[in-house]
Design a protein around this motif. Structure first.
Motif, PDB file in Angstrom:
ATOM      1  N   ILE A   1       1.663  -1.765   3.934  1.00  0.00           N
ATOM      2  CA  ILE A   1       1.704  -2.165   2.388  1.00  0.00           C
ATOM      3  C   ILE A   1       2.722  -3.196   2.254  1.00  0.00           C
TER       4      ILE A   1
ATOM      5  N   TYR B   1      -5.228  -2.016  -3.775  1.00  0.00           N
ATOM      6  CA  TYR B   1      -4.640  -2.940  -4.463  1.00  0.00           C
ATOM      7  C   TYR B   1      -4.028  -2.257  -5.583  1.00  0.00           C
TER       8      TYR B   1
ATOM      9  N   ASP C   1      -2.911 -14.433  -2.541  1.00  0.00           N
ATOM     10  CA  ASP C   1      -3.758 -13.255  -2.279  1.00  0.00           C
ATOM     11  C   ASP C   1      -4.912 -13.107  -3.057  1.00  0.00           C
TER      12      ASP C   1
ATOM     13  N   TYR D   1      -3.119  -2.337   3.600  1.00  0.00           N
ATOM     14  CA  TYR D   1      -4.025  -2.780   4.738  1.00  0.00           C
ATOM     15  C   TYR D   1      -4.239  -1.673   5.818  1.00  0.00           C
TER      16      TYR D   1
ATOM     17  N   LEU E   1      -7.809  -5.681   3.874  1.00  0.00           N
ATOM     18  CA  LEU E   1      -7.314  -5.211   2.733  1.00  0.00           C
ATOM     19  C   LEU E   1      -8.190  -3.724   2.320  1.00  0.00           C
TER      20      LEU E   1
ATOM     21  N   ALA F   1       1.841  -8.437  -3.548  1.00  0.00           N
ATOM     22  CA  ALA F   1       0.770  -9.479  -3.472  1.00  0.00           C
ATOM     23  C   ALA F   1       1.527 -10.857  -3.854  1.00  0.00           C
TER      24      ALA F   1
ATOM     25  N   SER G   1       3.562  -4.995  -7.797  1.00  0.00           N
ATOM     26  CA  SER G   1       2.085  -5.145  -6.822  1.00  0.00           C
ATOM     27  C   SER G   1       2.048  -4.774  -5.626  1.00  0.00           C
ATOM     28  N   TRP G   2       0.909  -4.258  -5.243  1.00  0.00           N
ATOM     29  CA  TRP G   2       0.940  -3.620  -3.778  1.00  0.00           C
ATOM     30  C   TRP G   2      -0.408  -3.991  -3.082  1.00  0.00           C
ATOM     31  N   LEU G   3      -0.474  -4.623  -1.917  1.00  0.00           N
ATOM     32  CA  LEU G   3      -1.650  -4.565  -1.043  1.00  0.00           C
ATOM     33  C   LEU G   3      -1.475  -3.755   0.016  1.00  0.00           C
TER      34      LEU G   3
ATOM     35  N   ILE H   1      -8.079 -10.231  -3.004  1.00  0.00           N
ATOM     36  CA  ILE H   1      -8.120  -9.153  -3.905  1.00  0.00           C
ATOM     37  C   ILE H   1      -9.344  -9.202  -4.702  1.00  0.00           C
TER      38      ILE H   1
END
Length: 309
Positions: free
Chosen positions: A5, A65, A12, A57, A62, A8, A53-55, A16
């Motif tokens: 994680i 989000y 990105d 993986y 991905l 963003a 913000s958080w992505l 997203i």
């Protein structure tokens, strides 16, 4: 498979957007998220991307989000949470991180608790048992409604007696549109008062087509209605707000503004117009939209949790 994680960035946005459209396809049957919408969220004036913000993986894919923002300057915090189906570990980890950040932001505002809101499709990709076990509950339902339009079948409506309409190209009228929105929505569920600059930032004022923002004047009452719509969504023309002052209701003004927006979008070549409505709206908005040919496209629930700071 291990989960990674990170925050963003604006770069990105395409990834997203692809994730959100994959979720759209599962939840509503087709992709409806535009890249410009994602970019606008990432540019939100109350979002600090490095911390809000958080992505998520799995390997290089991905799968989740999250985005969090603070419109209230107090205890109320908003967040968006998206995760692909059956990604339980990503969903839980995002909630852990986002709830902790919501508590932190409310604390920064001097609040003793945080009340967090999030919207989810009524049949989301997320397993809602995850959030119910964390104390979240449904508090409101909204419907996204749509109507088909065309140049041939959607004429400009005749104004009610004593009503005139003007666009908001002039700065004075833009400020007036803001004031009318604040006044007409002041009593609506979860309305957060905004300054003029915050209101502009929420709508990306530098990108808004002000010819689609209109003020209605009623003879004897003055400026009494406002329409805010925009033409930058991929799937449809979008009506953001229709507001009528209490003293001007019952004169057909809301229906006129609605039908005028239909005609405006038809003239621009749009085939579909949409809006969102609170199903518990006390002003009769849902019936107004149904009476003017709008149908339910899908529905979302507002979920809430209250956490101590």
């Amino acid at each position: 498979m291990s989960l990674f994680i990170r925050p963003a960035t604006l770069d990105d946005a395409p990834a997203i957007c692809e994730l959100l459209n994959a979720i759209d396809t599962v939840e509503i049957g087709r992709p409806e998220t535009g890249l410009n919408e994602v970019e606008a969220d990432l540019r939100h004036s109350e979002v600090r991307l490095a911390r809000d913000s958080w992505l998520a993986y799995e390997s290089d894919r991905l799968v989740g989000y999250g985005l969090l923002w603070d419109d209230s300057g107090a205890e109320r915090i908003d967040m968006d949470h998206y995760v692909l189906p059956d990604r339980h570990d990503a969903a839980v980890r995002l909630f852990e991180l986002m709830e902790a950040r919501a508590v932190e932001r409310a604390g920064e505002n001097g609040a003793g608790r945080t009340v967090v809101h999030m919207q989810l499709h009524t049949e989301p990709t997320l397993d809602t048992a995850i959030i119910e076990s964390r104390g979240w509950g449904r508090v409101r339902r909204y419907q996204v409604m749509v109507r088909e339009v065309s140049r041939e079948a959607t004429p400009v409506p005749v104004a009610p007696p004593g009503v005139t309409l003007r666009d908001c190209v002039a700065e004075a009228d833009r400020r007036l549109a803001y004031e009318l929105c604040e006044r007409t929505f002041a009593d609506h569920f979860d309305h957060q008062p905004r300054t003029y600059q915050q209101w502009l930032d929420d709508r990306e004022g530098d990108r808004l087509d002000w010819s689609l923002v209109r003020i209605a004047t009623v003879e004897g009452l003055g400026d009494a209605g406002v329409l805010v719509s925009r033409n930058d969504r991929v799937s449809k023309g979008w009506i953001s707000m229709i507001g009528v002052l209490k003293e001007a209701r019952g004169r057909g003004l809301g229906g006129y503004l609605l039908r005028h927006s239909f005609a405006s979008f038809a003239a621009l070549g749009r085939e579909t117009v949409g809006l969102g409505v609170d199903t518990a709206n006390a002003t009769g908005a849902l019936k107004l939209y149904e009476d003017n040919g709008m149908r339910v496209h899908f529905a979302v629930d507002t979920w809430e949790v209250t956490l101590p700071v």
